[in-house]
Design a protein around this motif. Structure first.
Motif, PDB file in Angstrom:
ATOM      1  N   GLU A   1      40.292 -17.048  32.181  1.00  0.00           N
ATOM      2  CA  GLU A   1      40.422 -16.273  30.956  1.00  0.00           C
ATOM      3  C   GLU A   1      40.681 -17.214  29.794  1.00  0.00           C
ATOM      4  N   LEU A   2      40.281 -16.790  28.590  1.00  0.00           N
ATOM      5  CA  LEU A   2      40.486 -17.608  27.397  1.00  0.00           C
ATOM      6  C   LEU A   2      41.230 -16.806  26.335  1.00  0.00           C
ATOM      7  N   ASP A   3      42.206 -17.436  25.710  1.00  0.00           N
ATOM      8  CA  ASP A   3      42.939 -16.836  24.593  1.00  0.00           C
ATOM      9  C   ASP A   3      42.588 -17.618  23.333  1.00  0.00           C
TER      10      ASP A   3
ATOM     11  N   VAL B   1      32.788 -15.345  22.761  1.00  0.00           N
ATOM     12  CA  VAL B   1      32.516 -14.358  23.816  1.00  0.00           C
ATOM     13  C   VAL B   1      31.177 -14.639  24.485  1.00  0.00           C
ATOM     14  N   ALA B   2      30.165 -14.997  23.676  1.00  0.00           N
ATOM     15  CA  ALA B   2      28.833 -15.255  24.220  1.00  0.00           C
ATOM     16  C   ALA B   2      28.759 -16.560  25.009  1.00  0.00           C
ATOM     17  N   ALA B   3      29.700 -17.455  24.767  1.00  0.00           N
ATOM     18  CA  ALA B   3      29.638 -18.791  25.376  1.00  0.00           C
ATOM     19  C   ALA B   3      30.093 -18.807  26.829  1.00  0.00           C
ATOM     20  N   VAL B   4      30.870 -17.800  27.242  1.00  0.00           N
ATOM     21  CA  VAL B   4      31.480 -17.846  28.576  1.00  0.00           C
ATOM     22  C   VAL B   4      31.406 -16.485  29.255  1.00  0.00           C
ATOM     23  N   PRO B   5      31.345 -16.485  30.593  1.00  0.00           N
ATOM     24  CA  PRO B   5      31.294 -15.225  31.336  1.00  0.00           C
ATOM     25  C   PRO B   5      32.668 -14.753  31.812  1.00  0.00           C
TER      26      PRO B   5
ATOM     27  N   ALA C   1      32.592 -24.833  21.872  1.00  0.00           N
ATOM     28  CA  ALA C   1      32.580 -25.950  22.819  1.00  0.00           C
ATOM     29  C   ALA C   1      33.864 -25.972  23.646  1.00  0.00           C
ATOM     30  N   GLU C   2      35.005 -25.726  23.014  1.00  0.00           N
ATOM     31  CA  GLU C   2      36.269 -25.664  23.745  1.00  0.00           C
ATOM     32  C   GLU C   2      36.202 -24.609  24.839  1.00  0.00           C
ATOM     33  N   ALA C   3      35.656 -23.453  24.489  1.00  0.00           N
ATOM     34  CA  ALA C   3      35.544 -22.363  25.455  1.00  0.00           C
ATOM     35  C   ALA C   3      34.676 -22.763  26.638  1.00  0.00           C
ATOM     36  N   GLU C   4      33.545 -23.393  26.355  1.00  0.00           N
ATOM     37  CA  GLU C   4      32.636 -23.796  27.429  1.00  0.00           C
ATOM     38  C   GLU C   4      33.271 -24.838  28.336  1.00  0.00           C
ATOM     39  N   PHE C   5      33.940 -25.830  27.745  1.00  0.00           N
ATOM     40  CA  PHE C   5      34.606 -26.856  28.556  1.00  0.00           C
ATOM     41  C   PHE C   5      35.687 -26.231  29.429  1.00  0.00           C
TER      42      PHE C   5
END
Length: 224
Positions: free
Chosen positions: A87-89, A113-117, A75-79
């Motif tokens: 980019e996400l770390d 990885v699957a949650a965001v492009p 959820a954090e990644a999607e938000f």
């Protein structure tokens, strides 16, 4: 690697617990001026994306200890992505890795990885790991189709080392983070196989690029 290329490989970072929006804007201004990326807290991503749309924005997931549930990290990644992160770390659950729960660690990375492009960098806290754990963590990140492995959050004891970066680079591109504060230290990490540097000293690192030495060498070559 010229100065512009060098700067583009620096993630200028502000992630302390007292970080304000003013602090973030200062880092964004510096990133814009010097041609760096920026790594900032997730609560400021939307404002940062509006303030500096030309800066590549990284933010963190499961930071700094990685002990959130997989669902929370996803959820954090999607938000963060919806707010404008480029980019996400994400921090792995080091405890699960040390307990031998490699499949759980890999599954969690896969979910993010699957949650965001957008690219996902996996922070493994290399200074807390044995050599075997280091390789297992990198293998999990690779098998989960992550884009990078990253040495450290900067909130645990120790940070990036040349030896760890060299071994990590056998699996995925490496972001060396934790204790990198000068041009010489950054170059040592690049020479060991890193492709990105994370540092709160981004300005000092880029200003250390030896422009004057290169110009003198060019002038001497012309005279010859």
């Amino acid at each position: 690697m010229n100065r512009e290329e060098f700067a583009a490989r620096i993630d200028h970072t502000v992630l302390g617990p007292e970080t304000t929006l003013a602090d973030v804007k200062e880092v964004l201004d510096e990133a814009t001026q010097y041609g760096m990326n920026a790594c900032i807290p997730p609560c400021y991503v939307a404002e940062a994306a509006d303030y500096a749309p030309g800066v590549t924005l990284a933010t963190v997931v499961g930071f700094p200890h990685g002990q959130e549930s997989t669902e929370t990290k996803r959820a954090e990644a999607e938000f963060a992505w919806h707010d404008g992160a480029d980019e996400l770390d994400m921090v792995i659950n080091v405890g699960r890795l040390k307990a031998g729960e490699d499949e759980a660690v890999q599954h969690e990375i896969e979910e993010v990885v699957a949650a965001v492009p957008v690219p996902v960098k996996v922070i493994i806290e290399s200074s807390l790991l044995t050599n075997d754990e280091l390789h297992r963590a990198c293998q999990a990140a690779q098998d989960a189709d992550a884009d990078f492995v990253k040495t450290a959050t900067g909130f645990a004891v120790g940070g990036a080392t040349v030896e760890d970066v060299r071994e990590m680079s056998e699996y995925l591109p490496v972001k060396a983070s934790g204790g990198v504060g000068s041009y010489a230290e950054a170059m040592a990490m690049f020479e060991a196989g890193a492709t990105r540097i994370g540092a709160s000293s981004g300005v000092e690192i880029v200003e250390g690029y030896p422009d004057d030495e290169e110009e003198e060498t060019d002038e001497e070559a012309s005279d010859d």
